[in-house]
Scaffold this motif. Structure first.
Motif, PDB file in Angstrom:
ATOM      1  N   GLY A   3      38.447 -39.677 -24.586  1.00 40.59           N
ATOM      2  CA  GLY A   3      38.763 -38.952 -25.815  1.00 40.59           C
ATOM      3  C   GLY A   3      37.926 -37.710 -26.020  1.00 40.59           C
ATOM      4  O   GLY A   3      37.811 -37.197 -27.151  1.00 40.59           O
ATOM      5  N   VAL A   4      37.350 -37.172 -24.939  1.00 40.40           N
ATOM      6  CA  VAL A   4      36.496 -35.981 -25.017  1.00 40.40           C
ATOM      7  C   VAL A   4      37.230 -34.797 -24.392  1.00 40.40           C
ATOM      8  O   VAL A   4      37.741 -34.908 -23.271  1.00 40.40           O
ATOM      9  CB  VAL A   4      35.149 -36.217 -24.299  1.00 40.40           C
ATOM     10  N   ASP A   5      37.282 -33.674 -25.101  1.00 39.90           N
ATOM     11  CA  ASP A   5      37.893 -32.462 -24.571  1.00 39.90           C
ATOM     12  C   ASP A   5      36.932 -31.824 -23.569  1.00 39.90           C
ATOM     13  O   ASP A   5      35.863 -31.342 -23.958  1.00 39.90           O
ATOM     14  CB  ASP A   5      38.190 -31.478 -25.708  1.00 39.90           C
ATOM     15  N   PRO A   6      37.277 -31.803 -22.259  1.00 40.68           N
ATOM     16  CA  PRO A   6      36.320 -31.311 -21.255  1.00 40.68           C
ATOM     17  C   PRO A   6      36.024 -29.826 -21.372  1.00 40.68           C
ATOM     18  O   PRO A   6      34.978 -29.369 -20.909  1.00 40.68           O
ATOM     19  CB  PRO A   6      37.012 -31.642 -19.930  1.00 40.68           C
ATOM     20  N   TRP A   7      36.921 -29.061 -21.979  1.00 42.11           N
ATOM     21  CA  TRP A   7      36.736 -27.614 -21.988  1.00 42.11           C
ATOM     22  C   TRP A   7      35.628 -27.165 -22.929  1.00 42.11           C
ATOM     23  O   TRP A   7      35.190 -26.020 -22.863  1.00 42.11           O
ATOM     24  CB  TRP A   7      38.055 -26.927 -22.348  1.00 42.11           C
ATOM     25  N   HIS A   8      35.156 -28.052 -23.776  1.00 38.69           N
ATOM     26  CA  HIS A   8      34.060 -27.698 -24.677  1.00 38.69           C
ATOM     27  C   HIS A   8      32.741 -28.319 -24.237  1.00 38.69           C
ATOM     28  O   HIS A   8      31.748 -28.245 -24.957  1.00 38.69           O
ATOM     29  CB  HIS A   8      34.404 -28.139 -26.108  1.00 38.69           C
ATOM     30  N   VAL A   9      32.727 -28.917 -23.051  1.00 33.43           N
ATOM     31  CA  VAL A   9      31.515 -29.549 -22.530  1.00 33.43           C
ATOM     32  C   VAL A   9      30.881 -28.608 -21.498  1.00 33.43           C
ATOM     33  O   VAL A   9      31.582 -28.046 -20.652  1.00 33.43           O
ATOM     34  CB  VAL A   9      31.847 -30.905 -21.867  1.00 33.43           C
ATOM     35  N   PRO A  10      29.560 -28.396 -21.546  1.00 29.24           N
ATOM     36  CA  PRO A  10      28.924 -27.548 -20.524  1.00 29.24           C
ATOM     37  C   PRO A  10      29.072 -28.149 -19.125  1.00 29.24           C
ATOM     38  O   PRO A  10      29.089 -29.367 -18.967  1.00 29.24           O
ATOM     39  CB  PRO A  10      27.455 -27.511 -20.941  1.00 29.24           C
ATOM     40  N   ARG A  11      29.203 -27.265 -18.118  1.00 32.43           N
ATOM     41  CA  ARG A  11      29.365 -27.757 -16.755  1.00 32.43           C
ATOM     42  C   ARG A  11      28.738 -26.785 -15.764  1.00 32.43           C
ATOM     43  O   ARG A  11      28.594 -25.593 -16.035  1.00 32.43           O
ATOM     44  CB  ARG A  11      30.836 -27.999 -16.415  1.00 32.43           C
ATOM     45  N   HIS A  12      28.395 -27.331 -14.575  1.00 33.00           N
ATOM     46  CA  HIS A  12      27.884 -26.543 -13.454  1.00 33.00           C
ATOM     47  C   HIS A  12      28.872 -26.703 -12.303  1.00 33.00           C
ATOM     48  O   HIS A  12      29.325 -27.815 -12.021  1.00 33.00           O
ATOM     49  CB  HIS A  12      26.505 -27.041 -13.006  1.00 33.00           C
ATOM     50  N   TYR A  13      29.188 -25.615 -11.607  1.00 36.08           N
ATOM     51  CA  TYR A  13      30.095 -25.669 -10.467  1.00 36.08           C
ATOM     52  C   TYR A  13      29.284 -25.742  -9.176  1.00 36.08           C
ATOM     53  O   TYR A  13      28.447 -24.865  -8.900  1.00 36.08           O
ATOM     54  CB  TYR A  13      31.005 -24.438 -10.436  1.00 36.08           C
ATOM     55  N   VAL A  14      29.527 -26.786  -8.393  1.00 33.60           N
ATOM     56  CA  VAL A  14      28.836 -26.970  -7.111  1.00 33.60           C
ATOM     57  C   VAL A  14      29.914 -27.334  -6.080  1.00 33.60           C
ATOM     58  O   VAL A  14      30.259 -28.511  -5.908  1.00 33.60           O
ATOM     59  CB  VAL A  14      27.758 -28.068  -7.191  1.00 33.60           C
ATOM     60  N   PRO A  15      30.466 -26.326  -5.357  1.00 36.11           N
ATOM     61  CA  PRO A  15      31.667 -26.544  -4.532  1.00 36.11           C
ATOM     62  C   PRO A  15      31.407 -27.043  -3.111  1.00 36.11           C
ATOM     63  O   PRO A  15      31.928 -26.505  -2.145  1.00 36.11           O
ATOM     64  CB  PRO A  15      32.310 -25.161  -4.528  1.00 36.11           C
ATOM     65  N   ALA A  16      30.617 -28.101  -2.961  1.00 35.96           N
ATOM     66  CA  ALA A  16      30.415 -28.743  -1.659  1.00 35.96           C
ATOM     67  C   ALA A  16      30.057 -30.190  -1.925  1.00 35.96           C
ATOM     68  O   ALA A  16      29.242 -30.478  -2.814  1.00 35.96           O
ATOM     69  CB  ALA A  16      29.310 -28.046  -0.861  1.00 35.96           C
ATOM     70  N   SER A  17      30.657 -31.114  -1.184  1.00 37.26           N
ATOM     71  CA  SER A  17      30.536 -32.528  -1.505  1.00 37.26           C
ATOM     72  C   SER A  17      29.086 -33.012  -1.463  1.00 37.26           C
ATOM     73  O   SER A  17      28.607 -33.670  -2.392  1.00 37.26           O
ATOM     74  CB  SER A  17      31.395 -33.351  -0.547  1.00 37.26           C
TER      75      SER A  17
END
Length: 294
Positions: free
Chosen positions: A213-227
């Motif tokens: 029930g959490v809107d992900p677009w308002h949550v801070p995030r870091h992009y790390v594009p390697a597994s």
């Protein structure tokens, strides 16, 4: 109309290598000869087959030629092997095998069966990494012969084999949990706590948050594009993230909540090819050992 296999192979080499010059080196001819072959097939078909960009890209007509070239090469390899000519030893004629695979499979289980196949067959594996929701597109374009994909519906001209489920759990480091989840991973805390995202096409974390029930677009995030780097970022406390179970360890703590299970399938060209079948058998065997059953 008959299309010269050499001309189709030249188109495939240009697309594989990304330029006329690199294709010329691979084919042991001059760049001018490559250009002449491309011009010849375009004149024969009456349409452009490659976009002269950097890197060179195939048009729809070019994709059809790439598929033709790869299929001819594969069938020729199988015929030569059937006669016991040149299929073993250091001097064997090698065949390029392009395969699409998602990053988490490559990082956790897929390389082992590929290494076993490469030890027995004179192949040059060309792995194309993409999200499991997109790898099937590379099959359609002819860029790869086979793919690990989440799609169970067969791409045109392909066979599908279910592999299993890659299970993910929401995890974080102990230090991160002390800072962001002192009362547990509540919905309110999840709205404030930064998470790690693979890239802008990855929806795993987003779907998990929506399930809470959490809107992900308002949550801070870091992009790390390697597994590997993704799991390392979670271990270092950069954020929480969904970790594939083969990468989980005692240094990460499960946040609780629902697991995410991603179905994986093997799709390959529908050709009677002992080589492709041998690759599929190794991949399926490894998947049975590592992945959860469907």
């Amino acid at each position: 109309m008959r299309i010269d296999a050499q001309l189709a192979g030249t188109v495939a080499a240009v697309i594989d290598e990304g330029s006329f010059d690199a294709a010329a080196q691979r084919l042991h001819i001059t760049p001018s000869a490559v250009s002449q072959r491309i011009k010849a097939v375009e004149q024969q078909l009456g349409r452009v087959v490659v976009v002269r960009s950097r890197p060179v890209r195939a048009t729809e007509a070019g994709e059809a030629l790439v598929r033709l070239a790869r299929q001819v090469e594969l069938l020729e390899h199988d015929v030569v092997a059937a006669f016991g000519l040149g299929d073993t030893g250091d001097g064997a004629r090698r065949i390029r095998v392009p395969v699409a695979v998602n990053a988490d499979s490559m990082a956790t289980w897929f390389l082992a069966p590929i290494a076993r196949i490469a030890a027995r067959h004179p192949i040059d594996v060309d792995l194309h990494r993409d999200d499991q929701n997109y790898t099937a597109r590379l099959l359609e374009s002819g860029e790869v012969m086979a793919a690990v994909t989440s799609e169970s519906a067969p791409v045109g001209g392909c066979l599908v084999t279910p592999l299993g489920m890659l299970e993910y759990r929401p995890m974080a480091s102990a230090a991160y949990i002390r800072r962001w989840f002192p009362q547990g991973a509540t919905d309110d805390a999840l709205r404030e706590a930064p998470f790690v995202d693979f890239d802008r096409r990855d929806t795993l974390q987003h779907d998990w948050l929506r399930g809470r029930g959490v809107d992900p677009w308002h949550v801070p995030r870091h992009y790390v594009p390697a597994s590997h780097d993704f799991s390392q970022a979670v271990r270092l406390g950069l954020g929480w993230g969904l970790i594939p179970m083969p990468q989980a360890g005692d240094d990460l703590i499960d946040l609780g909540g629902p697991a995410t299970r991603v179905p994986l399938h093997w799709q390959q060209w529908n050709l009677r090819s002992p080589l492709l079948d041998a690759i599929a058998a190794e991949v399926s065997e490894e998947a049975r050992r590592v992945l959860a059953p469907m």
